[in-house]
Write a protein that holds these residues in place. Sequence first.
Motif, mmCIF file in Angstrom:
data_model
loop_
_atom_site.group_PDB
_atom_site.id
_atom_site.type_symbol
_atom_site.label_atom_id
_atom_site.label_comp_id
_atom_site.label_asym_id
_atom_site.label_seq_id
_atom_site.Cartn_x
_atom_site.Cartn_y
_atom_site.Cartn_z
ATOM 1 N N TRP A 194 6.766 -9.328 -2.973
ATOM 2 C CA TRP A 194 5.532 -10.010 -2.620
ATOM 3 C C TRP A 194 5.241 -11.099 -3.650
ATOM 4 C CZ3 TRP A 194 6.516 -4.907 -2.263
ATOM 5 C CH2 TRP A 194 6.226 -4.241 -1.065
ATOM 6 N N ASP A 195 4.471 -12.101 -3.254
ATOM 7 C CA ASP A 195 4.077 -13.158 -4.186
ATOM 8 C C ASP A 195 2.677 -12.898 -4.754
ATOM 9 O OD1 ASP A 195 2.513 -13.669 -1.961
ATOM 10 O OD2 ASP A 195 3.222 -15.728 -1.676
ATOM 11 N N ARG A 196 2.359 -11.625 -4.938
ATOM 12 C CA ARG A 196 1.090 -11.212 -5.534
ATOM 13 C C ARG A 196 1.286 -9.871 -6.227
ATOM 14 N NH1 ARG A 196 -1.709 -7.260 -2.599
ATOM 15 N NH2 ARG A 196 -0.800 -6.767 -0.550
ATOM 16 N N VAL A 197 0.310 -9.492 -7.003
ATOM 17 C CA VAL A 197 0.325 -8.186 -7.669
ATOM 18 C C VAL A 197 -0.284 -7.157 -6.722
ATOM 19 C CG1 VAL A 197 -0.592 -6.847 -9.596
ATOM 20 C CG2 VAL A 197 0.217 -9.194 -9.974
ATOM 21 N N LEU A 198 0.501 -6.184 -6.315
ATOM 22 C CA LEU A 198 -0.036 -5.114 -5.483
ATOM 23 C C LEU A 198 -0.983 -4.239 -6.297
ATOM 24 C CD1 LEU A 198 2.964 -3.806 -3.326
ATOM 25 C CD2 LEU A 198 1.399 -5.687 -2.848
ATOM 26 N N THR A 199 -1.943 -3.659 -5.617
ATOM 27 C CA THR A 199 -2.870 -2.747 -6.284
ATOM 28 C C THR A 199 -2.184 -1.401 -6.523
ATOM 29 O OG1 THR A 199 -3.749 -1.797 -4.239
ATOM 30 C CG2 THR A 199 -4.761 -3.841 -5.038
ATOM 31 N N PRO A 200 -2.697 -0.599 -7.466
ATOM 32 C CA PRO A 200 -2.129 0.744 -7.665
ATOM 33 C C PRO A 200 -2.141 1.582 -6.389
ATOM 34 C CG PRO A 200 -3.510 0.159 -9.527
ATOM 35 C CD PRO A 200 -3.701 -0.927 -8.504
ATOM 36 N N GLY A 201 -3.180 1.424 -5.590
ATOM 37 C CA GLY A 201 -3.256 2.168 -4.335
ATOM 38 C C GLY A 201 -2.172 1.747 -3.354
ATOM 39 N N GLU A 202 -1.892 0.447 -3.304
ATOM 40 C CA GLU A 202 -0.835 -0.034 -2.420
ATOM 41 C C GLU A 202 0.535 0.479 -2.869
ATOM 42 O OE1 GLU A 202 -2.339 -4.303 -0.654
ATOM 43 O OE2 GLU A 202 -1.832 -4.201 -2.780
ATOM 44 N N VAL A 203 0.771 0.465 -4.167
ATOM 45 C CA VAL A 203 2.055 0.961 -4.682
ATOM 46 C C VAL A 203 2.211 2.443 -4.365
ATOM 47 C CG1 VAL A 203 3.409 1.406 -6.760
ATOM 48 C CG2 VAL A 203 2.206 -0.771 -6.497
ATOM 49 N N TYR A 204 1.158 3.215 -4.556
ATOM 50 C CA TYR A 204 1.225 4.645 -4.277
ATOM 51 C C TYR A 204 1.511 4.904 -2.803
ATOM 52 C CZ TYR A 204 0.037 9.594 -4.270
ATOM 53 O OH TYR A 204 0.090 10.950 -4.114
ATOM 54 N N SER A 205 0.888 4.115 -1.929
ATOM 55 C CA SER A 205 1.103 4.303 -0.492
ATOM 56 C C SER A 205 2.529 3.944 -0.087
ATOM 57 C CB SER A 205 0.100 3.480 0.316
ATOM 58 O OG SER A 205 0.328 2.088 0.164
ATOM 59 N N LEU A 206 3.162 3.019 -0.795
ATOM 60 C CA LEU A 206 4.566 2.711 -0.536
ATOM 61 C C LEU A 206 5.459 3.881 -0.947
ATOM 62 C CD1 LEU A 206 4.743 -0.976 -1.795
ATOM 63 C CD2 LEU A 206 5.177 -0.231 0.548
ATOM 64 N N ALA A 207 5.143 4.487 -2.078
ATOM 65 C CA ALA A 207 5.979 5.566 -2.595
ATOM 66 C C ALA A 207 5.909 6.820 -1.727
ATOM 67 C CB ALA A 207 5.585 5.906 -4.032
ATOM 68 N N ASN A 208 4.769 7.062 -1.073
ATOM 69 C CA ASN A 208 4.681 8.244 -0.217
ATOM 70 C C ASN A 208 4.774 7.895 1.263
ATOM 71 O OD1 ASN A 208 2.110 7.378 0.620
ATOM 72 N ND2 ASN A 208 1.044 8.659 -0.881
ATOM 73 N N CYS A 209 5.159 6.644 1.533
ATOM 74 C CA CYS A 209 5.457 6.195 2.900
ATOM 75 C C CYS A 209 4.262 6.247 3.838
ATOM 76 C CB CYS A 209 6.618 6.981 3.496
ATOM 77 S SG CYS A 209 8.138 6.872 2.537
ATOM 78 N N SER A 210 3.063 6.070 3.295
ATOM 79 C CA SER A 210 1.876 6.022 4.149
ATOM 80 C C SER A 210 1.453 4.593 4.482
ATOM 81 C CB SER A 210 0.710 6.761 3.476
ATOM 82 O OG SER A 210 0.356 6.134 2.248
ATOM 83 N N ALA A 211 2.140 3.600 3.860
ATOM 84 C CA ALA A 211 1.804 2.194 4.102
ATOM 85 C C ALA A 211 2.756 1.633 5.155
ATOM 86 C CB ALA A 211 1.902 1.396 2.808
ATOM 87 N N LYS A 212 2.478 1.913 6.422
ATOM 88 C CA LYS A 212 3.409 1.571 7.483
ATOM 89 C C LYS A 212 3.571 0.063 7.657
ATOM 90 C CE LYS A 212 4.095 5.876 8.454
ATOM 91 N NZ LYS A 212 5.363 6.523 8.056
ATOM 92 N N ASN A 213 2.544 -0.705 7.381
ATOM 93 C CA ASN A 213 2.592 -2.141 7.651
ATOM 94 C C ASN A 213 2.647 -2.987 6.384
ATOM 95 O OD1 ASN A 213 2.396 -1.806 10.517
ATOM 96 N ND2 ASN A 213 0.208 -1.369 10.242
#
Length: 247
Positions: A197-216
Motif C-alpha cells: 500500500w502507499d500508506r501506513v496501515l493502522t494496527p487494527g488493519e494489520v491485525y485483521s490481515l493476519a487473522n484473515c478477517s479483512a476480506k477486502n
Amino acid sequence: RTRWVTPALFVFVSASAVPCAYYRRVVICYAVGQKNSRPTDKFQITFPLRTNYMYAKVKKSLPEMYAMTVCVWLKSLASPGVGTPFSYAVPGQANELVLIEWGNNPMEILINDKVAKLPFVINDGKWHHICVTWSTRDGVWEAYQEGLKRGNGENLAPWHPIKPGGIMVLGQEQDMLGGGFDATQAFVGEMSHFHMWDRVLTPGEVYSLANCSAKNLIGNVIAWTEANVDIYGGATKWTFEACRQIN
C-alpha cells in the motif's frame, strides 16, 4: 497414481449437474472445467532451493511513495537466514526497498540503502504473517508479526520518497536492476499474499490481515493475484488459502 476407468453409465447428481460414473457400486464424480477455477489470489510461490536463478517478478512497478506498508505470508526452514523475500531496485539504486535475512544477521529492511533491523523470527518451518510500515516523515517504521507490533523506530531514510519505475523481484536480492542475483541471498521457502500500500496501515488493519478477517483489504500498489506475478527458474505456484492451511 490416478487410475482411469471406463464407466458403464453416466449419471447426474444434484442440481449442479455434475457428471458422475457408476462403476462397481461406486459413484465417481468428475469436476468439469475446474482446472483453473481457484480464486486468483489463493496461491503461494515455492522456492525450494537456494539458487541465483529461481525467482518471481511482479509485473506492476511502484509509483513514487512517501509512505508504504508491505505485508506477506512466509514459511521457511532455511538456515542461516531465510534470504531475500523481496527486493525493489531502480536505476542507480539496487537497494531502493529490500527485505533480507542474510547469514546470521537479523532480518533487515533497506530503503535507499539505509537499514533498520527487524525483530522477526520466522525460520521455524511454520507460516508467519509479517508487515512493515514506513513513512518518509522522520523515517518512522513499525514491524508486525502475526498481527502484533514487535518493533518500531525512526530515521530510516527520512524525507526520501521511494522512487518509481523500478523492478520488484520476489525471492532474490538485486545487485543491479533486474538481476545480479547471489545464491547466498536467495529466499528459500514459501510465500503468499504479498501486498503493498502507499500508506501506513493502522494496527487494527494489520491485525485483521493476519487473522484473515479483512476480506477486502488488498494492496492498492501491489495486489497478490496470479496475473500480477511471473515465476522463473523452477519456482512453482500452488494453491494456498491463508488461515486455513497454515501450520
